[in-house]
Scaffold this motif. Structure first.
Motif, PDB file in Angstrom:
ATOM      1  N   THR A  30       0.874  -1.166   0.000  1.00 28.96           N
ATOM      2  CA  THR A  30       0.000   0.000   0.000  1.00 28.96           C
ATOM      3  C   THR A  30       0.908   1.211   0.000  1.00 28.96           C
ATOM      4  N   GLY A  73      -8.614   4.182   3.777  1.00 29.15           N
ATOM      5  CA  GLY A  73      -7.483   3.377   3.336  1.00 29.15           C
ATOM      6  C   GLY A  73      -7.468   1.971   3.908  1.00 29.15           C
ATOM      7  N   ARG A  74      -7.670   1.841   5.194  1.00 32.34           N
ATOM      8  CA  ARG A  74      -7.672   0.503   5.818  1.00 32.34           C
ATOM      9  C   ARG A  74      -8.821  -0.348   5.303  1.00 32.34           C
ATOM     10  N   ARG A 130      -8.026  -1.483   1.710  1.00 31.98           N
ATOM     11  CA  ARG A 130      -7.038  -2.572   1.711  1.00 31.98           C
ATOM     12  C   ARG A 130      -7.675  -3.884   2.202  1.00 31.98           C
ATOM     13  N   ARG A 131      -8.500  -3.785   3.239  1.00 33.14           N
ATOM     14  CA  ARG A 131      -9.160  -4.986   3.754  1.00 33.14           C
ATOM     15  C   ARG A 131     -10.091  -5.583   2.702  1.00 33.14           C
TER      16      ARG A 131
END
Length: 157
Positions: A6, A134-135, A138-139
């Motif tokens: 990332t 963002g998290r 990505r998840r």
């Protein structure tokens, strides 16, 4: 072969891009993995990151998918590239943001393959959205890769 990255690049909030790359090996031949990847309307059966996916016809350049995901607004993605049996890319635009996602199947040795997913986001709001979501992004990309490879492995037996 498990690759993850990332990146958030840019000098200021208005000049930022977000890049997520997830690679997952699959104990399934590339053809079996591609069959699962190309059946985008079935993705909600394979990953909890998708509630509903509808495509306005077959997977082809110009096709439009409408995607509903938990905790995110409904998004419309237009297929901009298709390499039949190997990869496709689609794009989504919203106020201040342009997102591009690529789904690539790579053949491996002895009936194996790998799925490489990339997600890129650019635009005036890419930085703030990257910080805010963002998290989660990505998840969701990770869940998609894991769910699609697992489905291909089940189908391949």
């Amino acid at each position: 072969m498990r690759g993850e990255s990332t990146q958030v690049r840019g000098w200021a909030w208005y000049d930022t891009e977000v890049h997520v790359r997830i690679e997952r090996p699959a104990a399934a031949p590339a053809g079996a993995l591609w069959t699962v990847v190309a059946d985008v309307e079935a993705w909600p059966r394979h990953t909890r990151s998708m509630k509903r996916v509808t495509l306005d016809g077959p997977l082809r350049v110009g096709a439009v998918a409408t995607i509903r995901q938990p905790r995110l607004p409904v998004a419309r993605w237009t297929v901009t590239e298709l390499e039949e049996g190997r990869a496709f890319m689609w794009e989504s635009r919203g106020p201040g943001v342009h997102a591009v996602a690529r789904h690539e199947v790579r053949p491996g040795a002895a009936g194996t393959s790998a799925l490489v997913l990339t997600f890129d986001q650019r635009g005036a709001l890419a930085g703030p959205l990257g910080l805010l979501l963002g998290r989660l992004t990505r998840r969701y990309v990770t869940m998609e890769a894991e769910g699609l490879t697992a489905a291909a492995e089940r189908a391949a037996g």
